[in-house]
Enzyme design. Structure first.
Site, mmCIF file in Angstrom:
data_model
loop_
_atom_site.group_PDB
_atom_site.id
_atom_site.type_symbol
_atom_site.label_atom_id
_atom_site.label_comp_id
_atom_site.label_asym_id
_atom_site.label_seq_id
_atom_site.Cartn_x
_atom_site.Cartn_y
_atom_site.Cartn_z
ATOM 1 N N PRO A 154 0.892 -1.215 -0.065
ATOM 2 C CA PRO A 154 -0.047 -0.183 0.008
ATOM 3 C C PRO A 154 0.815 1.370 -0.053
ATOM 4 O O PRO A 154 0.496 2.436 -0.608
ATOM 5 C CB PRO A 154 -1.048 -0.257 1.200
ATOM 6 C CG PRO A 154 -0.588 -1.536 1.626
ATOM 7 C CD PRO A 154 0.462 -2.007 1.155
ATOM 8 N N TYR A 155 2.149 1.117 0.740
ATOM 9 C CA TYR A 155 2.888 2.436 0.611
ATOM 10 C C TYR A 155 3.350 2.646 -0.944
ATOM 11 O O TYR A 155 3.513 3.782 -1.129
ATOM 12 C CB TYR A 155 4.145 2.282 1.825
ATOM 13 C CG TYR A 155 5.045 3.322 1.603
ATOM 14 C CD1 TYR A 155 4.788 4.363 2.432
ATOM 15 C CD2 TYR A 155 6.494 3.349 1.033
ATOM 16 C CE1 TYR A 155 5.320 5.511 2.546
ATOM 17 C CE2 TYR A 155 7.030 4.440 1.364
ATOM 18 C CZ TYR A 155 6.819 5.620 2.085
ATOM 19 O OH TYR A 155 7.560 6.595 2.059
ATOM 20 N N VAL A 156 3.821 1.588 -1.546
ATOM 21 C CA VAL A 156 4.343 1.646 -2.956
ATOM 22 C C VAL A 156 3.184 2.344 -3.731
ATOM 23 O O VAL A 156 3.351 3.140 -4.539
ATOM 24 C CB VAL A 156 4.775 0.474 -3.487
ATOM 25 C CG1 VAL A 156 4.946 0.368 -4.894
ATOM 26 C CG2 VAL A 156 5.979 -0.050 -2.722
#
Ligand code: NAP
Length: 249
Positions: A154-156
């Site tokens: 999700p950060y990517v």
């Protein structure tokens, strides 16, 4: 370089944001500091003021449009206008494959990194349009905005979205003098990174960097200062790498 400009900085209570607050204030800007930790912000504002700068702390959560609206209105109330913004608040982690990421973690990462920048853009841009004279906005993305770096999925995805929001906003307001750019930040020695290296080796955080080291937060803040300044007058919609060369190989 930033003399007389009022600049809002989110995520100013630590790491890159705090380094930016010190640098921008030294370069003559009035800084409006936003993050959730009120006491850390208060201490930083006091330090900057003692050093001869002008700073105002506004505690708030970037995931709340009302909190961001309040911070923007405080900038205008205290310093008369908002010239630039460094939308830098963010959070992520590493060491979990996609299927082990909880919905709660997904939500938090998307909310802070994407909705946070969205909230900032939506509150800052109308003020800049109304006051006239353009403006400069810098959003903090990451090498995770361009590659699968080992940060959680999700950060990517969130940092890719920050680049998308940056380009769209730059296109929407370019003809009205508002420049919007993003920093593609590589591994940087901050509390966020200290937490990450508890779950992965530090070398992994800069293994892809030509310079084979982490950045200092001040090195990232320098790029933000330049993008916020009039010296970057022909730069908009850019994803500026401050990554020790990660993107080059
Ligand atoms: P940091 O030291 O942990 O700072 C993160 C800042 O974001 C803190 O001031 C934190 O303040 C604030 N923040 C987090 N959630 C928030 C929320 N909901 N509302 C308001 N503020 C919030 O980490 P950093 O490394 O300086 O991170 C700054 C930015 O750089 C982030 O966008 C991060 O994703 C990006 N980045 C960092 C690296 C790296 O290696 N360090 C690499 C690429 C990109 P409070 O806790 O007080 O709210």
């Amino acid at each position: 370089m930033l003399t007389g400009k009022t600049i809002m900085i989110s995520g100013a209570s630590s790491g890159i944001g705090a380094a930016a607050a010190r640098l921008f204030a030294r370069r003559g800007a009035q800084v409006v500091l936003m993050a959730r930790r009120a006491e850390a912000l208060r201490q930083l504002a006091e330090e900057l003021t003692e050093d001869g700068g002008r700073a105002h702390a506004v505690a708030g959560d970037v995931t709340s449009a009302a909190d961001v609206r309040h911070a923007v209105s405080e900038a205008v109330r205290c310093f008369g206008r908002l010239d630039a913004a460094f939308n830098n608040a963010g959070w992520g982690t590493a060491g979990l494959p996609l299927h082990e990421v909880s919905d709660a973690m997904y939500d938090q990462i998307m909310d802070v990194n994407v909705r946070g920048v969205w909230n900032c853009l939506r509150e800052q841009i109308p003020v800049m349009l109304e006051q006239g004279g353009g403006g400069a906005i810098v959003n903090t993305s990451s090498t995770a905005g361009q590659f699968a770096t080992g940060a959680v999925a999700p950060y990517v995805a969130a940092k890719h979205a920050v680049l998308g929001l940056t380009k769209a906003a730059a296109a929407d307001y370019g003809d009205r003098g508002i420049r919007v750019n993003a920093l593609v930040v590589g591994g940087t020695r901050t509390p966020l990174m200290e937490a990450a290296v508890r779950v992965m080796p530090e070398e992994a955080a800069h293994a892809r960097a030509i310079q084979r080291r982490l950045a200092l937060p001040e090195e990232v803040a320098e790029a933000a200062a330049w993008l916020c300044s009039d010296r970057a007058s022909f730069v908009t919609g850019a994803a500026m790498a401050v990554d020790g060369g990660v993107g080059a190989i």
